[in-house]
Structure formats: C-alpha cells, structure tokens
Design a protein around this motif. Structure first.
Motif, mmCIF file in Angstrom:
data_model
loop_
_atom_site.group_PDB
_atom_site.id
_atom_site.type_symbol
_atom_site.label_atom_id
_atom_site.label_comp_id
_atom_site.label_asym_id
_atom_site.label_seq_id
_atom_site.Cartn_x
_atom_site.Cartn_y
_atom_site.Cartn_z
ATOM 1 N N VAL A 405 40.401 41.198 40.650
ATOM 2 C CA VAL A 405 40.456 41.263 39.192
ATOM 3 C C VAL A 405 41.603 40.391 38.675
ATOM 4 O O VAL A 405 41.381 39.409 37.956
ATOM 5 N N ILE A 431 34.667 41.899 33.429
ATOM 6 C CA ILE A 431 35.889 42.242 34.163
ATOM 7 C C ILE A 431 35.829 43.690 34.635
ATOM 8 O O ILE A 431 36.156 43.990 35.801
ATOM 9 N N SER A 434 33.791 44.126 37.671
ATOM 10 C CA SER A 434 34.329 43.537 38.897
ATOM 11 C C SER A 434 35.382 44.422 39.569
ATOM 12 O O SER A 434 35.814 44.138 40.684
ATOM 13 N N TRP A 435 35.807 45.488 38.884
ATOM 14 C CA TRP A 435 36.873 46.332 39.435
ATOM 15 C C TRP A 435 36.347 47.036 40.696
ATOM 16 O O TRP A 435 35.282 47.632 40.679
#
Length: 438
Positions: A405, A431, A434-435
């Motif tokens: 990230v 975002i 994508s964690w």
C-alpha cells in the motif's frame, strides 16, 4: 515518505514477521553479538549521512569515556533491509537506529529488541522531546524505539525576497493558504511549484500532501486510525483531505505548467523556478527539510540560504487549532541487554547528543531544549521550530503502512488520479482493496 542522503530512498517492503525459531543470540542475548556485554565496545549501526555519524561518534566518545564504556558507531547502507538478515544470522549490533516505526515493530515481533521503559527516564523524555515522538517507537504499549534524529515534512518553502517585497504573509489556517494562493494568482503569479516525477516512486509527493491534510482534518487519532486502516481511504475525512489537495493541484492556474506537468516533472526540479532571473515562476513549495540542499536549490540560493529561501510551517486546519507536524527520523532500538548497551542507550537519549553533528550536517534534534544556536542556519532553526512548536509529531503514514500500500497502490493511485486516468473515489476504493488481509 522518507528521504535519505538528499535523494529519494529506495523503497523496500516492510519487514514481515516470519515463522522463525530464533536462538538467544539472534534474539539479542545478554551480551549482544556486538560485544558490549563482555568488555568489548558497544556497537551501534545507523544509515545516516556520514557527517551525522561522525558527529554523533565524536559526542558519544566523550560521554562514553566519562561513563567508563567504549562505543563504536558504524554506518551501514539500508539498515532497514540489513537488520532482518543480521537477526536471522545472529549477528546484530547492540543498538540499531531504524528509519521507520514499521521496521521497529517487525524487529520487536521477531523477538530481537528489548523494551526501553525501564532503561530510560521516559518521564524526562516526555518533557524534553517533541510531543508524540515517543509514540513513534511504541509497540503494544511499550517503548522500543527512541527518536534520535528527525526530519520535518510539514513545511512550505518560498522565495524570501520576492515574497516579502510582495507583502505576502504566512497563512494561519488552510483557508488562509487558499487565500494566499488566490492573491498570488490575482497578482499575476502562479502559486504552486508542484512536481512529483520520481521513477518507480512517482506519487510519494502526493502521499505526503494527503498525510499532512488527513492529520489536520482527522486529528492525531484519526490519522493513526487511517494509517492502521481502522479508518478506510474512502472515509469522509480522507475525502475531505483529498478534496483540499485536489483544489491545489487541479485548479486552473494554481500549478506551474498546469496539472499535466505535476507527474511529468522530476520532483528534484520543484524549487528552481522560484528563483528565476525574471522573478518567481511559482511561489510556494510544500516539501520536507531534506530539500534544503545543493541537489535541489540553485547554487547561489544554497550559498545564501537565509537571505534567499524562506520557510514556514504548513498551517493547521483552523487558526490556533491543533497543529501536528509530519516527519520522519531514526529510532534507536536496544538489541542487547548488557549494562554497557543500556548505558549507551541513555547517552543517545541525552539532549546534547547532536551537539557535534548539528553544526556540520542535516541533523535536527527531536529535543525541544536542544541548543538551536548550533544549527548551521536560521533556515534550519526555523524548520526545527516548526516541529518544536507543533502539537504532535506524526511519522510519515505511507512508511508505516504495508509496503504493497504505502510504496505501492497509494503512490500509483494518487498518480492515476492526478493524471486524470480515474476519479478520486475510484482511486481511494482501489487503495482500500489493495490492503492485505493480514
């Protein structure tokens, strides 16, 4: 984002906890592999500039001699990568200065660090150091990393002579900052010098902007919740922060070269147009303290720093309100339980540890009672004062987030948004997605 030795640091993945069965030596034995517990010198590793290392060694030599110990400081490259390998090999120093809270946490999780709560006078440090700086090295409620040197990111640089001649004043709030930019435009100028091309790391300038704004709109607790992903990227606070940055970056006439120049122009070139021979081509640059160097400023400006370059703190959300500062630095971690190593750690905690380094290097002390007359310029003194006057010192968020990230999707999605490839909501949602799950 952390910058080392005046260049953009090479990003590395945050040290992941691994299923290692560590021996006593690799976990930091009573003596420590550096030899500090058996009559040998206490070994300290760091990746700071050599001039900083030399200055700290000189100061430590005098202190160590008086304390009856010997200290050997070694500069190593990329200690954030090296330390994991050395832990696995059982070949750690007695003390390591680590560049990010995430690295400190990983070393703690690997069982290779010892808490400092009973080693240092934490109450005295609380009163001496920038508010919040001890929190940066705290893991699971215990202090493991002591901030020893710091850099400051909540700064706005400007062409001092032209700025003063124009009668402009330092803004006291974010609304004042917007009004200043509007005034510069109405006077025929371009407010912002905003560039962020940095190869594979393009986007980190935007993450620094967003971090500074999130801590202003969300406060310390909100910022920390965001960094740990307790508060997602698509939350109202983050959208409010991104909205302010959007107004700065994408409003017509706000940025030199227009919005298309932001991601295409090297970040290293940002300050130079402020000192154009015909007058400032742009007036305001948000950057970190590392930018006060010959790699980023025209030669004649660097040679006359205090006369040519102005610097002020990035303003709070509301005048007189909470005013946190974004920064980074190096955290001293104890990797040996030897008494000599503990003594050395206490010496590193003293306010004057940077007395020899400050006059000849980029060193900035996290101690508010440090002798500021030792800094090499009024510019550096002003930068330090921004941190000393802050209500909280908060570490760079992207450096504390998981690498996929902080050094991945955060950079890439900010770049895609500023390039117009996707809207803000899509960037923030991507975002979040994508964690890592764990």
């Amino acid at each position: 984002m952390r910058i080392q030795r005046r260049t953009r640091r090479t990003m590395v993945a945050t040290l992941a906890a691994t299923a290692l069965t560590l021996t006593a030596a690799s976990c930091g034995s009573d003596s420590g592999s550096g030899g500090g517990g058996d009559g040998g010198p206490v070994t300290i590793w760091m990746s700071l500039d050599q001039t900083v290392v030399d200055g700290i060694q000189k100061q430590m030599d005098a202190k160590a001699s008086e304390a009856g110990i010997e200290v050997q400081i070694e500069r190593v490259d990329s200690i954030d990568k090296l330390i994991k390998t050395k832990i696995q090999a059982g070949d750690t120093p007695d003390i390591a200065l680590l560049p990010q809270p995430g690295v400190v946490a990983s070393v703690v999780e690997l069982g290779a660090a010892f808490p400092l709560d009973d080693v240092l006078d934490t109450a005295a440090l609380e009163s001496s150091m920038v508010p919040g700086s001890l929190d940066a090295g705290t893991v699971d409620g215990k202090l493991y990393g002591l901030l020893t040197s710091m850099n400051v990111k909540s700064l706005i640089f400007y062409p001092k002579k032209a700025f003063e001649k124009a009668g402009y004043a330092a803004p006291e709030s974010l609304d004042d900052l917007t009004a200043l930019a509007d005034q510069i435009k109405s006077d025929g100028g371009t407010p912002w010098c905003l560039t962020m091309e940095s190869g594979d790391a393009t986007g980190w300038v935007a993450t620094d902007w967003l971090e500074d704004l999130v801590m202003r709109y969300g406060g310390v607790d909100g910022y920390n919740q965001w960094v740990s992903h307790e508060m997602p990227f698509d939350s109202d606070v983050v959208k409010q922060a991104a909205g302010y940055f959007e107004d700065v970056a994408l409003t017509e006439g706000n940025v030199l070269g227009g919005s298309t120049a932001i991601t295409a122009t090297p970040f290293t070139e940002a300050a130079k147009p402020m000192f154009d021979a015909k007058g400032p081509a742009c007036w305001l640059l948000k950057q970190g303290s590392f930018f006060v160097g010959p790699d980023f400023l025209p030669e004649e400006v660097f040679a006359n720093l205090d006369e040519e370059l102005g610097v002020m703190g990035f303003p709070p959300a509301e005048a007189g309100g909470e005013n946190p500062v974004l920064g980074g630095g190096d955290l001293a971690v104890l990797m040996s339980e030897s008494e000599d190593a503990k003594t050395a750690m206490n010496l590193l905690a003293e306010t004057d540890i940077g007395n020899e380094a400050a006059p000849v290097s980029s060193f900035i002390s996290p101690h508010t009672d440090f002798d500021a007359s030792l800094y090499p310029s009024d510019t550096t003194r002003t930068i330090a004062k921004v941190a000393y006057d802050s209500t909280a010192f908060l570490f760079d968020g992207s450096d504390s987030m998981p690498a996929e990230v902080g050094a991945g999707s955060f950079w890439k999605e900010m770049t895609a948004w500023l390039n117009g490839d996707e809207d803000l909501d899509k960037a923030l949602t991507n975002i979040d997605a994508s964690w890592p799950a764990s």
